[in-house]
Design an enzyme around this catalytic site. Structure first.
Site, PDB file in Angstrom:
ATOM      1  N   HIS A  20       0.841  -1.199   0.000  1.00  0.00           N
ATOM      2  CA  HIS A  20       0.000   0.000   0.000  1.00  0.00           C
ATOM      3  C   HIS A  20       0.873   1.244   0.000  1.00  0.00           C
ATOM      4  CE1 HIS A  20       0.772   0.665   4.229  1.00  0.00           C
ATOM      5  NE2 HIS A  20       0.174  -0.467   4.598  1.00  0.00           N
ATOM      6  N   HIS A  23       4.030   1.385   2.326  1.00  0.00           N
ATOM      7  CA  HIS A  23       5.202   0.637   1.834  1.00  0.00           C
ATOM      8  C   HIS A  23       5.834   1.381   0.660  1.00  0.00           C
ATOM      9  CE1 HIS A  23       2.408  -2.786   3.161  1.00  0.00           C
ATOM     10  NE2 HIS A  23       3.329  -2.686   4.094  1.00  0.00           N
ATOM     11  N   CYS A 128       1.562  -9.977  20.694  1.00  0.00           N
ATOM     12  CA  CYS A 128       0.798  -9.399  19.582  1.00  0.00           C
ATOM     13  C   CYS A 128       1.278 -10.059  18.301  1.00  0.00           C
ATOM     14  CB  CYS A 128       1.016  -7.882  19.504  1.00  0.00           C
ATOM     15  SG  CYS A 128       0.329  -7.185  17.980  1.00  0.00           S
ATOM     16  N   CYS A 131       2.630  -7.561  15.643  1.00  0.00           N
ATOM     17  CA  CYS A 131       4.022  -7.121  15.864  1.00  0.00           C
ATOM     18  C   CYS A 131       4.975  -8.307  15.871  1.00  0.00           C
ATOM     19  CB  CYS A 131       4.176  -6.407  17.206  1.00  0.00           C
ATOM     20  SG  CYS A 131       3.284  -4.866  17.342  1.00  0.00           S
ATOM     21  N   CYS A 145      -2.832  -3.293  21.524  1.00  0.00           N
ATOM     22  CA  CYS A 145      -1.616  -2.878  20.819  1.00  0.00           C
ATOM     23  C   CYS A 145      -1.948  -1.602  20.060  1.00  0.00           C
ATOM     24  CB  CYS A 145      -1.169  -3.969  19.847  1.00  0.00           C
ATOM     25  SG  CYS A 145       0.038  -3.350  18.656  1.00  0.00           S
ATOM     26  N   HIS A 148      -1.785  -2.091  16.112  1.00  0.00           N
ATOM     27  CA  HIS A 148      -2.711  -3.003  15.430  1.00  0.00           C
ATOM     28  C   HIS A 148      -4.127  -2.956  15.978  1.00  0.00           C
ATOM     29  CE1 HIS A 148       1.331  -4.547  14.422  1.00  0.00           C
ATOM     30  NE2 HIS A 148       0.768  -4.680  13.242  1.00  0.00           N
ATOM     31  N   LYS A 295      -4.430   5.083  10.876  1.00  0.00           N
ATOM     32  CA  LYS A 295      -3.390   4.364  10.139  1.00  0.00           C
ATOM     33  C   LYS A 295      -4.045   3.385   9.168  1.00  0.00           C
ATOM     34  CE  LYS A 295       0.623   1.477  10.822  1.00  0.00           C
ATOM     35  NZ  LYS A 295       1.094   0.316  11.561  1.00  0.00           N
ATOM     36  N   LYS A 298      -5.653  -3.173   6.269  1.00  0.00           N
ATOM     37  CA  LYS A 298      -6.598  -3.932   5.458  1.00  0.00           C
ATOM     38  C   LYS A 298      -7.926  -4.080   6.200  1.00  0.00           C
ATOM     39  CE  LYS A 298      -6.173  -8.151   2.837  1.00  0.00           C
ATOM     40  NZ  LYS A 298      -5.346  -9.354   2.705  1.00  0.00           N
TER      41      LYS A 298
HETATM   42  O1  ME8 Z   1       7.108  -4.331  10.015  1.00  0.00           O
HETATM   43  N1  ME8 Z   1       2.948   5.268   6.545  1.00  0.00           N
HETATM   44  O2  ME8 Z   1       6.760  -5.099   7.872  1.00  0.00           O
HETATM   45  P1  ME8 Z   1       5.490  -4.260   7.399  1.00  0.00           P
HETATM   46  C1  ME8 Z   1       4.257   5.212   6.256  1.00  0.00           C
HETATM   47  N2  ME8 Z   1       8.379  -7.119   8.290  1.00  0.00           N
HETATM   48  N3  ME8 Z   1       4.941   4.048   6.135  1.00  0.00           N
HETATM   49  C2  ME8 Z   1       4.283   2.911   6.328  1.00  0.00           C
HETATM   50  C3  ME8 Z   1       2.904   2.895   6.657  1.00  0.00           C
HETATM   51  C4  ME8 Z   1       2.237   4.156   6.759  1.00  0.00           C
HETATM   52  N4  ME8 Z   1       0.944   4.270   7.028  1.00  0.00           N
HETATM   53  N5  ME8 Z   1       2.519   1.616   6.795  1.00  0.00           N
HETATM   54  C5  ME8 Z   1       3.612   0.842   6.549  1.00  0.00           C
HETATM   55  C6  ME8 Z   1       7.367  -5.101   9.097  1.00  0.00           C
HETATM   56  N6  ME8 Z   1       4.680   1.614   6.255  1.00  0.00           N
HETATM   57  C7  ME8 Z   1       8.519  -6.075   9.219  1.00  0.00           C
HETATM   58  C8  ME8 Z   1       9.806  -5.309   9.010  1.00  0.00           C
HETATM   59  S1  ME8 Z   1      12.451  -5.158   8.757  1.00  0.00           S
HETATM   60  C9  ME8 Z   1      13.743  -6.086   9.243  1.00  0.00           C
HETATM   61  C10 ME8 Z   1      11.048  -6.124   9.137  1.00  0.00           C
HETATM   62  C11 ME8 Z   1       6.015   1.135   5.888  1.00  0.00           C
HETATM   63  O3  ME8 Z   1       5.043  -4.894   6.148  1.00  0.00           O
HETATM   64  C12 ME8 Z   1       7.078   1.652   6.841  1.00  0.00           C
HETATM   65  O4  ME8 Z   1       8.318   1.561   6.218  1.00  0.00           O
HETATM   66  O5  ME8 Z   1       4.513  -4.122   8.508  1.00  0.00           O
HETATM   67  C13 ME8 Z   1       6.973   0.651   7.973  1.00  0.00           C
HETATM   68  O6  ME8 Z   1       8.085   0.686   8.845  1.00  0.00           O
HETATM   69  C14 ME8 Z   1       6.871  -0.630   7.206  1.00  0.00           C
HETATM   70  O7  ME8 Z   1       6.052  -0.275   6.052  1.00  0.00           O
HETATM   71  C15 ME8 Z   1       6.258  -1.797   7.949  1.00  0.00           C
HETATM   72  O8  ME8 Z   1       6.098  -2.847   7.030  1.00  0.00           O
END
Ligand code: ME8
Length: 659
Positions: A20, A23, A128, A131, A145, A148, A295, A298
């Site tokens: 989204h 990301h 959680c 997380c 949390c 989430h 935030k 889905k």
């Molecule tokens: O946490 N605004 O993966 P994830 C800005 N797999 N950036 C956002 C966002 C938002 N609303 N939502 C998500 C994980 N992001 C782990 C990480 S790393 C070793 C493991 C972006 O799929 C932002 O970069 O939940 C956030 O830190 C990341 O997606 C979380 O991605």
């Protein structure tokens, strides 16, 4: 490894949902930053990838009725193809299910185990799944949390633990000795805050019979590791598998959002320390993109899909908006009308007009050929000075992670170029044959302004910059210095006007479609967007302190609707775009918020840090000059214009309700 080595990473994203806008933001941001460093001639490496092990991935696969491997293959390739469609130039895409990654995880686990830093034990706590870690009581908001919005479940089982607490004193000292290790400062302070109390040991494994979808521990294959001990190592394993560890580690800049600050700011450096590996260079933490329903997730159905926006507005317009409309470190609200207004103002108007007018006049007066330039005159100085300083100025802003301000600096030069045309009036010069040489110089300068602006903007709008340069008769061989080296365009070059780079977006049409969506409730637009659509202005005035005004009496029920709380100011800085505003980072117990307040006339940013004040905590968030403000600080102003923020006469815990 020289100072000219630059290695940047995005988080590796979970494959339990499709990409989204959040990301996309981090990935586009790292793309912009690495393109910028390539342009500087740095040895640059850009890593992204997917995080594929763990309980929630296994559950998502079960729900889809396919094996975890088939499921992760599917979603991981969706991430990869989205980045390809968005023109992301990553150098490597890593998946945690790849053998090369598992090999490094095993090696690091074994080293840490042999050192005695992994112990076996029983643990019970609140877990959680979102997380994929245990949460402390302090991390909960109303028992849930905060990221989430789910109630964590109590779990107790035998796990292996990494002895993280042992490294707490070392980490505090390391962060204190390296002030720019975690940036911006608000997040450094947040990590130091976490480290003020024991952090405990980190559970790193699960019994394989309960969660098989992980990496078996090298010394006990009845247990698997996944998520944090597995995932964080991707930043290192990707280099190991390519034999480039010496070349790029530890010159790494991690880019993440604030949701995963603790794993990156606490788990990761202590893991590296225990494994005897050098500590990464910088952790760069940005805020969230929000919608009016909070935030994106889905389950809330408010996900903004990046490819839809790319298809509708074009890739470069979308990238430009994301970079320009978020101040790094702070939250921002996404809105389609905001995007369209930004694109119209900066790209269609300021940049597009400069190009169209220049190419139009070149065509009319010089048969589309770049003319000779005579010596610049006094009237050209301001323009030349502005562009010559551009590369150094951009560098300062980009180094400080102030990408929005760096872009604004480029647009200042572009706007100056439009003023230059208005002031030099080439159409008047063209009427007088004796002024032909001066006309040539003016138009030559406009071509140069466009060439420099296109180079400076190329990390942000790579495709359109190339199109622009092609219309000027130039190719793609340039470096960032070229954005300040005045005089590189050659007289005699044939220019060629093309289709408009950024066609104007019809705001009436867009507003009508947003209004229709608002009417049917079929929208994930932000407050700001909705406000623009319905003609309500959202401005800095919202927060203006106006002194005592007697208002209508209210009932106790009306009053009860307001939530006043004690907030501790943990960081404060000047608003980058408004002289009267301060941007405060406040803590309400464990919750951190940003508040934009119009009290800069009375307080310097540093004077406020550490104060406890009273805030209105349930005001609807509003964007003030681009920054999302989540509350209002109470302050009193007397008739002489003196202002004081509210204070308490005893120390009361932050987050406490004021009644
Ligand atoms: O946490 N605004 O993966 P994830 C800005 N797999 N950036 C956002 C966002 C938002 N609303 N939502 C998500 C994980 N992001 C782990 C990480 S790393 C070793 C493991 C972006 O799929 C932002 O970069 O939940 C956030 O830190 C990341 O997606 C979380 O991605």
């Amino acid at each position: 490894m020289s100072d000219k080595t630059f290695y940047a990473t995005t988080p590796i994203f979970y494959v339990n949902a499709e990409p989204h806008i959040g990301h996309a933001y981090t990935t586009i941001l790292v793309d912009v930053v690495t393109r910028y460093h390539r342009l500087k001639g740095d040895d640059t490496f850009f890593l992204t990838g997917t995080d594929e092990h763990g309980e929630k991935i296994q559950k998502a696969a079960d729900a889809a009725g396919i094996s975890p491997q088939a499921y992760t293959d599917q979603i991981s390739s969706k991430f990869r193809s989205t980045w390809d469609d968005l023109g992301i130039r990553y150098d490597e895409f890593i998946r945690t299910t790849e053998e090369r990654h598992k090999k490094t995880v095993n090696e690091i686990l074994q080293t840490v185990y042999d050192k005695g830093d992994i112990i076996f034990g029983e643990y019970g706590g609140l877990y959680c799944i979102g997380c994929e870690r245990y949460l402390t009581e302090k991390e909960l908001v109303d028992g849930k949390c905060k990221d989430h919005d789910t109630v964590p479940e109590y779990r107790s089982e035998e796990n292996y633990f990494f002895r993280m607490e042992k490294y707490r004193p070392w980490l505090i000292e390391y962060i204190e000795d390296n002030p720019d290790f975690i940036r911006p400062e608000r997040y450094r302070n947040e990590v130091l805050g976490i480290l003020r109390e024991p952090i405990g040991d980190l559970s790193i494994s699960r019994p394989k019979d309960r969660v098989p979808w992980g990496i078996p521990l090298p010394w006990d294959d009845n247990h698997v590791t996944y998520v944090w001990f597995d995932a964080l190592i991707n930043y290192y394993s990707a280099l190991e598998s390519q034999g480039t560890t010496e070349r790029y580690w530890p010159a790494v800049n991690h880019f993440i959002a604030k949701d995963i600050l603790k794993p990156h700011g606490v788990f990761w450096p202590t893991m590296l320390k225990s494994a005897g590996l050098p500590i990464y260079k910088h952790l760069n933490v940005h805020g969230y993109w929000q919608t009016d329903t909070g935030k994106m997730s889905k389950s809330k159905g408010n996900v903004v899909r990046p490819l839809d926006l790319k298809d509708k507005y074009g890739n470069d317009a979308f990238r430009y908006y994301l970079l320009k409309d978020m101040s790094f470190g702070l939250d921002s609200t996404f809105g389609e009308l905001g995007l369209a207004e930004r694109v119209n103002a900066d790209l269609a108007n300021d940049l597009g007009n400069l190009l169209n007018r220049t190419l139009g006049m070149l065509n009319k007066y010089f048969d589309s050929v770049v003319p000779e330039s005579a010596e610049p005159t006094e009237a050209d100085n301001e323009l030349l000075t502005s562009f010559k300083a551009l590369p150094a100025d951009i560098d300062v802003f980009f180094e400080k992670l102030q990408f929005d301000r760096g872009i604004e600096r480029i647009m200042e030069s572009v706007r100056l170029s439009n003023r230059y045309i208005a002031e030099t009036k080439p159409w008047e010069l063209a009427k007088d044959e004796s002024k032909k040489e001066r006309l040539g110089t003016v138009l030559y300068n406009c071509v140069e302004a466009l060439r420099c602006a296109a180079i400076a903007l190329s990390p942000v709008i790579p495709d359109k910059s190339l199109e622009l340069l092609a219309q000027l008769g130039l190719g793609d061989n340039y470096t960032i210095e070229g954005a300040g080296n005045w005089g590189l365009s050659y007289a005699g070059t044939k220019t060629q006007a093309g289709t408009p780079l950024f066609p104007r977006i019809d705001m009436d049409e867009l507003r009508a479609s947003v209004e229709a969506d608002v009417a049917t409730g079929d929208t994930n637009m932000s407050d700001e967007t909705t406000a623009i659509a319905t003609g309500e202005a959202v401005s800095a005035e919202t927060e203006e302190v106006t002194g005592i005004v007697h208002k209508d009496e209210v009932t106790i029920d009306d009053f009860a609707k307001l939530e006043f709380r004690v907030a501790e100011i943990v960081a404060c800085e000047n608003h980058p775009k408004a002289d009267k505003l301060l941007v405060l980072s406040v803590k309400l117990a464990d919750e951190e918020r940003t508040i934009v307040s119009g009290i800069r006339e009375w307080y310097d940013a540093e004077d406020l840090v550490g104060k406890k004040v009273i805030i209105v905590a349930n005001l609807k968030p509003v964007k003030l000059r681009g920054i999302l403000s989540q509350g209002m600080i109470m302050a009193a102003e007397d008739a002489d214009g003196n202002l004081a923020v509210s204070a308490l006469d005893k120390d009361i815990a932050s987050g406490s309700e004021v009644r």
